[in-house]
Design a protein around this motif. Structure first.
Motif, mmCIF file in Angstrom:
data_model
loop_
_atom_site.group_PDB
_atom_site.id
_atom_site.type_symbol
_atom_site.label_atom_id
_atom_site.label_comp_id
_atom_site.label_asym_id
_atom_site.label_seq_id
_atom_site.Cartn_x
_atom_site.Cartn_y
_atom_site.Cartn_z
ATOM 1 N N LEU A 37 -8.498 43.245 15.939
ATOM 2 C CA LEU A 37 -8.924 43.312 14.542
ATOM 3 C C LEU A 37 -10.143 44.215 14.374
ATOM 4 N N PHE A 38 -11.038 44.207 15.337
ATOM 5 C CA PHE A 38 -12.191 45.098 15.282
ATOM 6 C C PHE A 38 -11.751 46.553 15.445
ATOM 7 N N ALA A 39 -10.828 46.789 16.371
ATOM 8 C CA ALA A 39 -10.367 48.156 16.631
ATOM 9 C C ALA A 39 -9.627 48.739 15.429
ATOM 10 N N THR A 40 -8.942 47.900 14.667
ATOM 11 C CA THR A 40 -8.222 48.399 13.489
ATOM 12 C C THR A 40 -9.120 48.499 12.267
ATOM 13 N N GLY A 41 -10.355 48.057 12.375
ATOM 14 C CA GLY A 41 -11.285 48.158 11.276
ATOM 15 C C GLY A 41 -11.215 47.015 10.280
ATOM 16 N N TYR A 42 -10.559 45.919 10.658
ATOM 17 C CA TYR A 42 -10.439 44.780 9.748
ATOM 18 C C TYR A 42 -11.791 44.145 9.479
ATOM 19 N N PHE A 43 -12.641 44.093 10.479
ATOM 20 C CA PHE A 43 -14.020 43.660 10.267
ATOM 21 C C PHE A 43 -14.956 44.510 11.114
ATOM 22 N N GLY A 44 -16.236 44.457 10.780
ATOM 23 C CA GLY A 44 -17.232 45.320 11.411
ATOM 24 C C GLY A 44 -17.769 44.757 12.712
ATOM 25 N N LEU A 45 -18.729 45.491 13.240
ATOM 26 C CA LEU A 45 -19.305 45.139 14.537
ATOM 27 C C LEU A 45 -20.048 43.812 14.488
ATOM 28 N N THR A 46 -20.755 43.552 13.395
ATOM 29 C CA THR A 46 -21.514 42.298 13.301
ATOM 30 C C THR A 46 -20.588 41.094 13.324
ATOM 31 N N ALA A 47 -19.512 41.143 12.563
ATOM 32 C CA ALA A 47 -18.545 40.041 12.557
ATOM 33 C C ALA A 47 -17.901 39.883 13.937
ATOM 34 N N PHE A 48 -17.587 40.999 14.572
ATOM 35 C CA PHE A 48 -17.001 40.954 15.910
ATOM 36 C C PHE A 48 -17.957 40.282 16.896
ATOM 37 N N GLU A 49 -19.223 40.629 16.846
ATOM 38 C CA GLU A 49 -20.205 40.036 17.744
ATOM 39 C C GLU A 49 -20.359 38.543 17.496
ATOM 40 N N ILE A 50 -20.340 38.131 16.234
ATOM 41 C CA ILE A 50 -20.449 36.704 15.919
ATOM 42 C C ILE A 50 -19.240 35.944 16.442
ATOM 43 N N ILE A 51 -18.058 36.501 16.263
ATOM 44 C CA ILE A 51 -16.831 35.844 16.739
ATOM 45 C C ILE A 51 -16.833 35.741 18.258
ATOM 46 N N VAL A 52 -17.186 36.819 18.930
ATOM 47 C CA VAL A 52 -17.198 36.801 20.403
ATOM 48 C C VAL A 52 -18.271 35.841 20.912
ATOM 49 N N PHE A 53 -19.431 35.800 20.266
ATOM 50 C CA PHE A 53 -20.460 34.844 20.655
ATOM 51 C C PHE A 53 -19.942 33.418 20.522
ATOM 52 N N ALA A 54 -19.269 33.116 19.419
ATOM 53 C CA ALA A 54 -18.724 31.769 19.210
ATOM 54 C C ALA A 54 -17.668 31.441 20.264
ATOM 55 N N LEU A 55 -16.836 32.413 20.607
ATOM 56 C CA LEU A 55 -15.823 32.180 21.640
ATOM 57 C C LEU A 55 -16.468 31.914 23.001
ATOM 58 N N ILE A 56 -17.454 32.695 23.362
ATOM 59 C CA ILE A 56 -18.120 32.503 24.653
ATOM 60 C C ILE A 56 -18.861 31.172 24.687
ATOM 61 N N PHE A 57 -19.563 30.839 23.610
ATOM 62 C CA PHE A 57 -20.288 29.575 23.549
ATOM 63 C C PHE A 57 -19.313 28.398 23.633
ATOM 64 N N GLY A 58 -18.208 28.483 22.915
ATOM 65 C CA GLY A 58 -17.192 27.424 22.981
ATOM 66 C C GLY A 58 -16.587 27.304 24.362
ATOM 67 N N TRP A 59 -16.310 28.448 24.995
ATOM 68 C CA TRP A 59 -15.748 28.410 26.342
ATOM 69 C C TRP A 59 -16.730 27.788 27.325
ATOM 70 N N LEU A 60 -18.017 28.098 27.179
ATOM 71 C CA LEU A 60 -19.021 27.494 28.061
ATOM 72 C C LEU A 60 -19.048 25.977 27.924
ATOM 73 N N ALA A 61 -18.928 25.486 26.701
ATOM 74 C CA ALA A 61 -18.888 24.038 26.488
ATOM 75 C C ALA A 61 -17.662 23.425 27.159
ATOM 76 N N VAL A 62 -16.523 24.082 27.022
ATOM 77 C CA VAL A 62 -15.293 23.601 27.664
ATOM 78 C C VAL A 62 -15.434 23.660 29.184
ATOM 79 N N PHE A 63 -15.991 24.742 29.696
ATOM 80 C CA PHE A 63 -16.166 24.906 31.138
ATOM 81 C C PHE A 63 -17.061 23.817 31.716
ATOM 82 N N ILE A 64 -18.186 23.558 31.054
ATOM 83 C CA ILE A 64 -19.101 22.518 31.544
ATOM 84 C C ILE A 64 -18.429 21.156 31.521
ATOM 85 N N ARG A 65 -17.698 20.860 30.459
ATOM 86 C CA ARG A 65 -17.011 19.572 30.349
ATOM 87 C C ARG A 65 -15.984 19.409 31.465
ATOM 88 N N PHE A 66 -15.213 20.440 31.728
ATOM 89 C CA PHE A 66 -14.203 20.332 32.773
ATOM 90 C C PHE A 66 -14.811 20.347 34.172
#
Length: 77
Positions: A37-66
């Motif tokens: 979606l970022f590569a096609t221009g659907y949203f900008g760099l700031t939105a992409f960074e926020i989404i990726v940050f949320a994904l990484i933070f969520g994955w870290l929570a899942v990783f620690i729990r498991f």
């Protein structure tokens, strides 16, 4: 590095439960969709960074729990 952890997870942390790997594949799918979606221009760099940050933070929570679950079910404990 995050992509390496998601893709290489089955070889890096073998003792994790199957549900962890399914969750990691879901995070990988979310990451790839956001990249597309970022590569096609659907949203900008700031939105992409926020989404990726949320994904990484969520994955870290899942990783620690498991990690806690894997440690509790380890027969060597």
């Amino acid at each position: 590095m995050f992509l390496l952890l998601l893709v290489g997870g089955p070889w890096i942390v073998r003792r994790m439960p199957r549900a962890y790997f399914l969750a990691s594949w879901a995070f990988l799918a979310g990451l790839l969709v956001s990249i597309a979606l970022f590569a096609t221009g659907y949203f900008g760099l700031t939105a992409f960074e926020i989404i990726v940050f949320a994904l990484i933070f969520g994955w870290l929570a899942v990783f620690i729990r498991f990690m806690v679950v894997a440690d509790q079910t380890d027969p060597r404990s």
